[in-house]
Write a protein that holds these residues in place. Structure first.
Motif, mmCIF file in Angstrom:
data_model
loop_
_atom_site.group_PDB
_atom_site.id
_atom_site.type_symbol
_atom_site.label_atom_id
_atom_site.label_comp_id
_atom_site.label_asym_id
_atom_site.label_seq_id
_atom_site.Cartn_x
_atom_site.Cartn_y
_atom_site.Cartn_z
ATOM 1 N N TYR A 223 0.837 -1.200 0.000
ATOM 2 C CA TYR A 223 0.000 0.000 0.000
ATOM 3 C C TYR A 223 0.874 1.252 0.000
ATOM 4 O O TYR A 223 0.623 2.198 -0.742
ATOM 5 N N GLU A 224 1.897 1.245 0.837
ATOM 6 C CA GLU A 224 2.786 2.409 0.936
ATOM 7 C C GLU A 224 3.533 2.641 -0.372
ATOM 8 O O GLU A 224 3.696 3.777 -0.810
ATOM 9 N N GLN A 225 3.963 1.578 -1.012
ATOM 10 C CA GLN A 225 4.664 1.708 -2.290
ATOM 11 C C GLN A 225 3.711 2.225 -3.370
ATOM 12 O O GLN A 225 4.069 3.102 -4.154
ATOM 13 N N ASP A 226 2.503 1.700 -3.411
ATOM 14 C CA ASP A 226 1.513 2.175 -4.382
ATOM 15 C C ASP A 226 1.202 3.654 -4.181
ATOM 16 O O ASP A 226 1.096 4.416 -5.140
ATOM 17 N N ARG A 227 1.083 4.062 -2.939
ATOM 18 C CA ARG A 227 0.814 5.470 -2.629
ATOM 19 C C ARG A 227 1.986 6.349 -3.053
ATOM 20 O O ARG A 227 1.798 7.418 -3.627
ATOM 21 N N GLN A 228 3.198 5.890 -2.814
ATOM 22 C CA GLN A 228 4.384 6.653 -3.214
ATOM 23 C C GLN A 228 4.433 6.803 -4.733
ATOM 24 O O GLN A 228 4.758 7.869 -5.247
ATOM 25 N N LEU A 229 4.093 5.758 -5.453
ATOM 26 C CA LEU A 229 4.055 5.836 -6.914
ATOM 27 C C LEU A 229 3.013 6.856 -7.390
ATOM 28 O O LEU A 229 3.264 7.611 -8.328
ATOM 29 N N GLN A 230 1.874 6.889 -6.741
ATOM 30 C CA GLN A 230 0.837 7.870 -7.095
ATOM 31 C C GLN A 230 1.356 9.293 -6.916
ATOM 32 O O GLN A 230 1.129 10.159 -7.761
ATOM 33 N N ILE A 231 2.035 9.527 -5.827
ATOM 34 C CA ILE A 231 2.573 10.863 -5.554
ATOM 35 C C ILE A 231 3.625 11.235 -6.592
ATOM 36 O O ILE A 231 3.601 12.334 -7.152
ATOM 37 N N LEU A 232 4.545 10.323 -6.877
ATOM 38 C CA LEU A 232 5.596 10.598 -7.857
ATOM 39 C C LEU A 232 5.021 10.868 -9.244
ATOM 40 O O LEU A 232 5.481 11.756 -9.955
ATOM 41 N N GLU A 233 4.022 10.104 -9.638
ATOM 42 C CA GLU A 233 3.413 10.286 -10.957
ATOM 43 C C GLU A 233 2.714 11.632 -11.085
ATOM 44 O O GLU A 233 2.581 12.169 -12.179
ATOM 45 N N ALA A 234 2.282 12.194 -9.974
ATOM 46 C CA ALA A 234 1.576 13.477 -9.997
ATOM 47 C C ALA A 234 2.523 14.677 -10.053
ATOM 48 O O ALA A 234 2.094 15.784 -10.375
ATOM 49 N N LEU A 235 3.795 14.465 -9.764
ATOM 50 C CA LEU A 235 4.753 15.568 -9.727
ATOM 51 C C LEU A 235 5.275 15.893 -11.124
ATOM 52 O O LEU A 235 5.557 14.999 -11.920
ATOM 53 N N LYS A 236 5.427 17.177 -11.383
ATOM 54 C CA LYS A 236 5.992 17.619 -12.657
ATOM 55 C C LYS A 236 7.482 17.330 -12.688
ATOM 56 O O LYS A 236 8.139 17.310 -11.652
ATOM 57 N N ARG A 237 8.010 17.112 -13.885
ATOM 58 C CA ARG A 237 9.434 16.898 -14.115
ATOM 59 C C ARG A 237 9.990 15.722 -13.319
ATOM 60 O O ARG A 237 11.132 15.724 -12.879
#
Length: 55
Positions: free
Chosen positions: A4-18
């Protein structure tokens, strides 16, 4: 819980520009961030460990 924590981290990273996710594994994420003005690239790595209580 680490998945769950890894999936959440991926969501955050994908939302960031650059931000470019360069590698994902079962317990690992590697990404690159590019600065806006000078285009410097910084690497970041996330490791997700499983403790005895989470097994």
């Amino acid at each position: 819980m680490p998945q769950y924590e890894q999936d959440r981290q991926l969501q955050i990273l994908e939302a960031l520009k650059r931000t470019k996710i360069t590698e994902t594994q079962e317990n690992y994420i590697r990404a690159e961030f590019t600065s806006q003005i000078f285009r410097f690239v910084d690497d970041v790595e996330f490791y997700f460990t499983v403790t005895e209580t989470e097994k």
